[in-house]
Structures are given as structure tokens and as C-alpha cells.
Design an enzyme around this catalytic site. Structure first.
Site, PDB file in Angstrom:
ATOM      1  N   ASP A   1       0.822  -1.209   0.000  1.00 45.87           N
ATOM      2  CA  ASP A   1       0.000   0.000   0.000  1.00 45.87           C
ATOM      3  C   ASP A   1       0.860   1.265   0.000  1.00 45.87           C
ATOM      4  O   ASP A   1       1.805   1.387   0.772  1.00 45.87           O
ATOM      5  CB  ASP A   1      -0.876  -0.025   1.259  1.00 45.87           C
ATOM      6  CG  ASP A   1      -1.989   1.002   1.227  1.00 45.87           C
ATOM      7  OD1 ASP A   1      -2.419   1.365   0.134  1.00 45.87           O
ATOM      8  OD2 ASP A   1      -2.423   1.423   2.315  1.00 45.87           O
ATOM      9  N   GLU A   2       0.507   2.224  -0.845  1.00 44.05           N
ATOM     10  CA  GLU A   2       0.963   3.617  -0.772  1.00 44.05           C
ATOM     11  C   GLU A   2       2.488   3.805  -0.675  1.00 44.05           C
ATOM     12  O   GLU A   2       2.984   4.516   0.181  1.00 44.05           O
ATOM     13  CB  GLU A   2       0.299   4.320   0.420  1.00 44.05           C
ATOM     14  CG  GLU A   2      -1.210   4.440   0.291  1.00 44.05           C
ATOM     15  CD  GLU A   2      -1.840   5.156   1.460  1.00 44.05           C
ATOM     16  OE1 GLU A   2      -2.869   5.808   1.259  1.00 44.05           O
ATOM     17  OE2 GLU A   2      -1.315   5.046   2.594  1.00 44.05           O
ATOM     18  N   THR A   3       3.224   3.185  -1.581  1.00 41.64           N
ATOM     19  CA  THR A   3       4.657   3.488  -1.651  1.00 41.64           C
ATOM     20  C   THR A   3       4.833   4.822  -2.372  1.00 41.64           C
ATOM     21  O   THR A   3       4.373   4.983  -3.507  1.00 41.64           O
ATOM     22  CB  THR A   3       5.404   2.373  -2.398  1.00 41.64           C
ATOM     23  OG1 THR A   3       5.239   1.145  -1.683  1.00 41.64           O
ATOM     24  CG2 THR A   3       6.882   2.702  -2.503  1.00 41.64           C
TER      25      THR A   3
END
Length: 870
Positions: A541-543
Site C-alpha cells: 500500500d501507498e509506496t
């Protein structure tokens, strides 16, 4: 990082860390309030801290740092004359005095203006956990406990921007919504929830007392013991067990049709016995939960009400003590989806083992079968991993420090003390085994999540601490074995939560060795608990953008593997992760980003379904369906591309979203507002049909879904289930956790278990609306009259949300109503707060002054008071 810089100076100049602070922390009162959202016509907020000196000595002009957590990024620099604002990392921000600052005289105050991104329109948005650090004690923080958030009341404080014409949900709007719910008498409501596939009531009852017995097939011994304990709570004594399903008051029977679907069961009631039959223990367990639905919701002496005109049956011969009258029903049932999940975040804020067990009981009651345990994130690692003690000794604690070798930075108001109970805490190996066994007994699969490569700061800092410890011991090779960060990496980035160093370096062999170690230990614990792991969640998630761009190790890897650039490191990484997982016989599971690929179309950057993983049995949680923001069809795009998709959309199933647009309603709202109806009206295979409002609560324009991908027949087969998610940034107590879960979870349970309802299949819009109105009224009555009274008493009581009343002024009188029939509205006209003994609203109230209204449940617990003036 001002206090770290200060620490270095003090070490060089020989200050003593034990020197007393220059000013008592309890001598400073702190207030914070919003001045204006949409400040300067931009998506930003102007707010102000007020520091009040309550003592008779001057607050120093220098030598201190004021620290606080805030979920909004604050613009660094001089913010008020003589005060410098700075960002440390993540949600930790500071103020420091500059040269020329005069201090705060006794009894005087200081106002510090700050500008932050976006807006602040809810009670849980404000800064948290302020504390002071004195230069002479840089390793210690002093909590400022006299701190208040001044409520927002004016339009410029409550609106998001100057263009926001609907800053709050009004009591009149709530009244009109509530008015759509018809009252349905209790005896007309189905007696089993969630709705079975086939349900028929028959005349007569089964009278059950403590002399009753449970007969069971040998395969169902565990379920028989569970049933005996459950009924025993009502009768004051466990029912006796006898092996053999051809006898007993309740019989657990092995169905002859061995190909019966997983979880399917038959429930058949006769005056002398109830029979639950299934081909598998899971089905028997769900049949028991259906039987449980018909048990009294109140005290153990409460009998289930008889249908009108029916005489009570005589008690069994020789019966003693309380007895239960169970209505007779015939049920054939099976779950609609095989994956019915609750994602519970225990990383951002910790929730102890006993609360997890209580949540598992709640899940079992409503036939949910997966606990997705979000056990690691930037702000915490919560499960002990043998051989890597720093993961919990450092990653499982938050508090003030100068180097994070003993604890992570404070987040979400956890404060400077490592002994806080929200930021600090973890499950020992024994705790985790107990959770696994408790879940297994309730036919719930626990899927641990190892969040990576982003959202991994707790793991990264823990392995940095391990590295430092072993290097001091002269064990250089061992120190580097599991390291996740590279000191030579000069990449600059900021995650969504403002972390600057929360991404694993995917070019380090030690990163993969760490993942192998963690996965192997989790597999071993699951095996020991008798709950073998067959699927594991590996994050994704959300790098943030900017990672790995200035990493020598990554540059070398790109050249060696002939990758196209930094973006391709993501696919290289997940390919290796997939192999680690698959080699251990596990299915790979991740967040939607793990299934996406960056590319360009018409000269613009776009994200598409990654074709490399679609045929590899890769399961993903798809959360991004924020209505009105363009990604509403991502769920269907990934399912159509071959991914196994769990419907986890924020618009309907992120339970950390606030119920309604109300300043005092806790929770986030970036993905919209999620009240009880949104999980209920969600249509899994046509989510556009019942999408009614955007993320700000405004009606959706009819053209919003034009051109969006629709679900194909192939894609429909790839929808494996539904997941509700409770992230815990704003959830710090058991009471708040239960408030955010309930009663929303009941709507999700209905959609995950029950057959596709008629209103979802009906093509005529007017007919579909009528059918939905009937179904919604029935559901609201079941929740208010049966399920919440049950939950008020189960396991010591669940602290579900009691809604606020709806109200309307008409002809000089106040009209009121409630969302969930079975609850009552009480009122006062004398300015006093309504109590459980105040008059019950039954007709419009005429009063000269303010009328205060408050909803109460059957247990006498009240919601939030509203005030209306005729």
C-alpha cells in the site's frame, strides 16, 4: 529535527541530562482552534495554538521544544514572531523559539499561528499529544496534559473551502432520512440474521431447559461444546453432551451429501428437537449461530415472545429453572461469498488481546470467517517474531527519544512516555497462539499482514536498532543479516502520512532474508496453533514517489537485471515476494497497488492492472472507490484482469470513516461518510447502481459513471468476498473501536452472507426503490429491536453507536424521530441534559425555549444530545 540537533550540542557542551526542567509542564495550559478553512482561497487551514502561563514564573525565552502530533502537514518556517515551526517525521511537528523571543510572562499567553494542508472539520482532526522537551534533558519529554481543542462552531471553521455550501449534516436532514424507515412489529421480523437463503416459520415451539441434551456426530464435538456453553449462559448450566446425532434436544447431524458447499447447513425445528445438519463443521457452526439468533436477546430468564394467539407449551417433564421457547423454523442456508472479512488495524494504535477475542466473538455471531490482522505499519509492529526481538522491543513501543533505538517516535497523540497504552503494546508469541486458537474454534481464519515495502517504518527502525546493537558487540555480519535500510540511499520522499524513511530498500538481499524469516515464523506459529496458514497478506500500500531514486544499491540492481528504471523495481520486488510466499505453499495477498502498473497513455501517466500477476492466483483488497474521484471502477478492472478481488471499498466499507458530516462525529472522512446504510445498500456486482453521494455527502451527478468499466462474467467469478476495514489512527479505546464497528458491521455481514436481494436485481428503477425501502426498513428494525439489544448484553456489552435524533420544527413545535426503531427519543425543555428517566418523545413538543433531544437504547445508554429551538 530540532531536538536531535539540540541533543548533539548539549553532549558537546557537557550539560547534565539529570538537570531539572526550567519550567513545570503542568504550569502551561495549551489550547488549539481552527481559525479558517480555505485560508487564502487555498486548500489549507489557518489554526492557532495558545500557550498560557499559569504559574508565577516566566516561561523561558529559550531552551525548549514544543512537540505535537498532527495528521495535517504544517508549513515549516517562522510561524509567529520569534517562533519557528518544523516537521520532524510522520505526524510529529515542533515549535522552537528563535533569537529575540521574549518568553511568556506569568499569567500571560502566546498565540502561535500555523498553516496546514487540506482542512480540519471534525473533532478527531486536531493536533494531539503535546509535550515539551528541554534542551538540558533532550532524551525526555514532558506531557502537557492541560490541553483542549476548542470546538469549531462558525461556518468558516466548519466548511472545507469557501465554496463548501454544505458544511454539516443538519438535524432536519437526519429527520427526513429517518422518516423513510417504517416501524415493523417484532413478531413480523425474520428470526435469523443475516438473512438465510431459504427460511420458513412453522407453528409451535421447542421448550429447552437445563435438562436438555445435545447429541452430536463425532466430527462435531468442538461445535457441540461451543453450543453447550452458549446455551448454558442463558440457562445457568451447560447442556449435557451425548455422542450420536439421533438423540438430544439439539442434534448436530452429518449430512449425507458430502459435496455440500463449505458453510452450508440445514436447520430444522420440531417440538421435541432441533436438528442442524451439514457436511462440514463450519456449516454446523453457522447453523448454531442461526439457532443463537432465535435465543433471547435479554437476560437469561427472558423467554422468546410467542406469536399472537399461540399458547405456551408446557415445560419438559422434570424441568427446573429457566426455560427457552424456540420458535420452529425450516432453514436451508449457505454463504453468498466464501471470504467474509474484517480488517483490524492494531498497528497505528494497539488493541489488547482480550479486545481482539471480543471482536472474534462478534464476527462469529454474524458468520464472518476472516480476521485480516494489520499487525505492522509505520507506527508499530505488534506480533512477537522469535529471533527478532527488536521488532517488538523497539517497533512495539512509541515514546520520545533522541535516536529511536529503544522506541519509535510518538504518533497519533501517544505522547512521550513509552508506557502509554495506545502507541505501545504487542502480542507475545503465546498471545498470538491464543488468538489463533480462539479464532479457529469459531471457524475464523486469521490472515496476518506484513506491510511492505512502504508503511514499513516500524520494521525498518527495529532492524536499525538490531544493527546498532550487534555492531557494538562486534558482530558485523550478523548485524547486516536482516537490515532493511541502506545508509547510502539518499532518496528523498514523503509518504501520505508524511514519513521520510518508511520504505524498505528492495535491492538489499537482507530485505528478502527478513521477509523469509518473518513468513517462516508466522507459518510455524499458525501450524502450532492448529490453524495452518494458506494465504498471507504482504501489503503493497501507498509506496510514495521518489523512493529508490538515489540508492546506489538500486542503481546497481537496475543495471544488473536490465530493468527499465526505478518504477520496475516495484515489479521485481513483488515477483520475489510472490516466490517467497508461493514456495511455502501460500497464496499471495496484497493491497490493490500491488496489482497495478505504471505506464503512459496519450502522453499522460496512468495506472493499469499489471498483466504480469493476473494469472498467478494473486488476491487483492481493492479500497480505492472514492465516489467522484475517478477510480470507482478499479474493483472491476482488476477482477476482469484475473485478480482475485476482495471488495474493500472505502466508500462503503472503511469503518474508520465518520458516520455523518458532523463536527462531533469521530473518524476520518477523506473517503466519504459511512453510516449504517452504506454497507447495507452496496451491490457487489453493480456498485454504481446504489452509489448515492460523493465523498463530501453531495448527491452524485447521473453522468459520474459514464464510460466506467463494468464487471464481466469472467470478472464476477474473481470477486471472492467482501471486507470491512477498521483503521485505527483515531481509534484508541475498546469503546471507540466498538462504536466505529457497530452497527455498521451488521450491514456488511448481511451483504457478505445473504443472497442477492430483489432490490439489487430489479431493473425498473421505481420498483427497485420500493423494494429497497421495504428491505431497509426491515433491516433497521432488526438492528434496533433485536441485534443491538443482544449486543448490549453479550460479553459484558458492546459499546455500539447510539445515533443522534432527527428533528424538525413545524408550526412552532419540535418533531423528532430515530434511525433505528426500538430505540427511543427522550427530551427536556428546562435546559437540563436528557437522561434515561426523561420523558419519552411520543408527539410534537411545544416549548418556548430550547428542546434537548437524546436517543436511548434498550439498556438505557444514550447518544449525543441535540438542541432545537421552535
Amino acid at each position: 529535527m530540532h531536538f536531535r540537533f539540540t541533543c548533539m550540542l548539549l553532549l558537546l557542551s557537557g550539560f547534565s541530562f539529570a538537570q531539572a526542567p526550567a519550567f513545570p509542564a503542568d504550569g502551561l495550559q495549551v489550547k488549539w482552534e481552527v481559525v479558517e478553512n480555505g485560508y487564502q482561497g487555498k486548500a489549507q487551514t489557518l489554526s492557532v495554538f495558545t500557550l498560557i502561563n499559569k504559574t508565577k514564573q516566566a516561561f523561558p525565552a529559550a531552551g525548549w521544544t514544543f512537540c505535537y502530533n498532527f495528521i495535517r502537514y504544517v508549513t515549516p518556517g517562522e510561524t509567529s514572531p520569534g517562533i519557528e515551526a518544523a516537521h520532524v517525521n510522520g505526524p510529529l511537528f515542533t515549535f522552537r523559539p528563535k533569537n529575540g523571543f521574549k518568553g511568556i510572562a506569568p499569567g500571560d499567553s502566546l498565540k502561535i499561528n500555523i498553516v496546514s494542508v487540506a482542512w480540519v472539520t471534525g473533532i478527531t482532526d486536531g493536533p494531539e499529544g503535546p509535550y515539551l522537551v528541554w534542551d538540558q534533558q533532550p532524551a525526555k519529554g514532558y506531557a502537557l496534559t492541560d490541553y483542549v481543542v476548542v470546538p469549531s462552531t462558525t461556518e468558516k471553521q466548519l466548511r472545507r473551502t469557501a465554496a463548501d455550501r454544505h458544511p454539516q449534516t443538519t438535524v432536519e436532514e437526519i429527520y427526513r432520512r429517518n422518516a423513510l424507515v417504517a416501524d415493523v412489529p417484532l413478531e413480523q421480523l425474520p428470526k435469523i440474521f443475516p438473512t438465510p437463503a431459504s427460511y420458513e416459520e412453522k407453528p409451535g415451539v421447542l421448550v429447552l431447559d437445563a435438562a436438555g441434551t445435545i447429541g452430536y456426530h463425532p466430527d462435531f464435538r468442538q461445535e457441540a461444546e461451543y453450543l453447550s456453553a452458549m446455551v448454558g449462559q442463558l440457562l445457568g448450566k451447560r447442556l449435557r453432551l451425548t455422542e450420536g446425532s439421533d438423540q438430544g434436544s439439539i442434534r448436530l447431524e452429518k449430512a449425507a451429501d458430502a459435496d455440500m458447499a463449505a458453510g452450508a447447513y440445514r436447520l430444522s425445528g420440531k417440538p421435541d428437537a432441533y436438528t442442524i445438519s451439514s457436511a462440514n463443521a463450519q456449516g454446523i457452526f453457522y447453523g448454531i449461530q442461526s439457532l443463537r439468533s432465535m435465543l433471547p436477546a435479554g437476560s437469561k430468564n427472558t423467554l422468546y415472545p410467542l406469536p399472537p394467539g399461540q399458547s405456551p407449551a408446557p415445560p419438559p417433564s422434570g424441568s427446573r429453572g429457566p426455560a427457552l421457547r424456540l420458535p420452529l423454523v425450516e432453514v436451508n442456508d449457505m454463504p453468498r461469498f466464501g471470504f467474509r472479512s474484517l480488517m483490524l488495524d492494531v498497528a497505528r494504535n494497539f488493541h489488547p488481546k482480550q479486545q481482539v477475542l471480543k471482536v472474534l466473538d462478534l464476527m462469529a455471531l454474524y458468520k464472518l470467517n476472516v480476521l485480516h490482522l494489520h499487525m505492522s505499519d509505520d507506527e508499530g509492529w505488534r506480533v512477537e517474531i522469535p529471533g527478532l526481538p527488536e521488532l517488538t522491543a523497539v517497533g512495539g513501543r512509541r515514546g520520545h527519544s533522541v535516536d529511536e533505538l529503544t522506541a519509535l517516535l510518538p504518533s497519533y497523540g501517544s505522547g512521550p512516555d513509552v508506557n502509554n497504552t495506545t502507541g505501545s503494546g504487542f502480542y507475545t508469541r503465546a498471545d498470538y497462539l491464543e488468538i489463533l486458537r480462539y479464532a479457529r474454534q469459531r471457524h475464523i481464519k486469521v490472515i496476518p499482514e506484513v506491510e511492505m515495502p512502504g508503511h514499513a517504518r516500524a520494521a525498518i527502525k527495529s532492524m536499525d536498532a538490531r544493527y546498532a546493537r550487534l555492531m557494538k558487540e562486534g558482530k558485523a555480519a550478523e548485524a547486516a543479516e536482516y537490515r532493511l535500510s541502506d545508509p547510502e540511499d539518499k532518496s528523498q520522499y514523503r509518504s501520505v502520512q508524511e514519513w521520510k524513511d518508511n520504505v524498505m530498500n528492495v535491492a538489499l538481499p537482507s530485505t528478502y532474508k527478513f521477509l523469509e524469516k518473518v513468513v517462516d515464523e508466522l507459518v510455524a506459529m499458525h501450524r502450532e496453533a492448529g490453524a495452518p496458514l494458506d494465504i498471507i497478506h504482504m501489503g503493497g500500500d501507498e509506496t510514495p514517489a521518489g523512493v529508490w531514486e538515489r540508492s546506489p544499491a538500486c542503481s546497481t540492481l537496475i543495471a544488473r537485471e536490465k530493468l527499465g528504471g526505478v518504477d520496475d523495481l516495484w515489479y521485481y520486488f513483488y515477483d520475489r515476494v510472490a516466490k517467497i510466499v508461493n514456495q511455502r505453499g501460500l497464496q499471495l495477498y496484497g493491497w490493490e497497488e500491488a496489482a497495478m502498473r505504471k505506464t503512459r497513455r496519450d502522453g499522460r501517466n496512468v495506472m493499469i492492472a499489471n498483466p504480469d500477476f493476473g494469472n498467478r492466483n494473486f488476491q487483492v483488497d481493492v479500497w480505492n472507490n472514492v465516489m467522484g474521484e475517478g477510480m470507482e471502477d478499479l474493483t472491476y478492472r482488476l477482477a476482469n484482469a484475473g485478480y482475485k478481488v476482495v471488495l474493500s471499498g472505502v466508500s462503503n466499507y472503511y469503518f474508520d470513516m465518520a458516520y455523518v458530516k458532523d463536527y462531533y462525529e469521530p473518524g476520518f472522512y477523506w473517503g466519504g461518510y459511512v453510516d449504517v446504510d452504506k454497507p447495507f445498500y452496496f451491490i457487489p456486482f453493480d456498485l454504481y447502481k446504489n452509489a448515492k453521494e460523493d465523498d463530501q455527502g453531495n448527491p452524485l451527478p447521473p453522468t459520474i459513471f459514464t464510460g466506467k468499466d463494468r464487471l464481466t462474467e469472467y470478472g464476477q467469478h474473481n470477486i471472492v468476498g467482501i471486507q470491512a476495514a477498521l483503521w485505527s489512527e483515531t481509534v484508541k479505546t475498546a469503546a471507540r473501536q466498538e462504536y466505529m464497528l457497530l452497527p455498521k458491521l451488521l450491514g456488511m455481514a448481511e451483504r457478505a452472507w445473504a443472497p442477492d436481494p430483489a432490490w439489487a436485481r430489479e431493473k425498473d428503477e421505481a420498483a427497485a426503490a420500493r423494494l429497497y425501502a421495504e428491505a431497509w426498513s426491515k433491516f433497521a428494525n432488526i438492528v434496533g429491536k433485536r441485534e443491538l439489544p443482544r449486543l448490549a448484553r453479550l460479553n459484558g456489552g458492546y459499546q455500539y453507536r447510539v445515533p443522534t435524533a432527527g428533528a424538525l420544527v413545524e408550526n412552532g413545535k419540535v418533531l423528532a424521530n430515530v434511525q433505528l426503531p426500538g430505540m427511543v427519543v427522550r427530551y427536556t425543555v428546562d435546559g437540563m441534559e436528557p437522561t434515561a428517566k426523561s420523558p419519552v418523545y411520543t408527539e410534537p413538543v411545544a416549548a418556548k425555549g430550547a428542546v434537548k433531544l437524546k436517543v436511548f437504547d434498550s439498556a438505557g445508554r444514550g447518544g449525543r444530545t441535540i438542541t432545537v429551538r421552535p
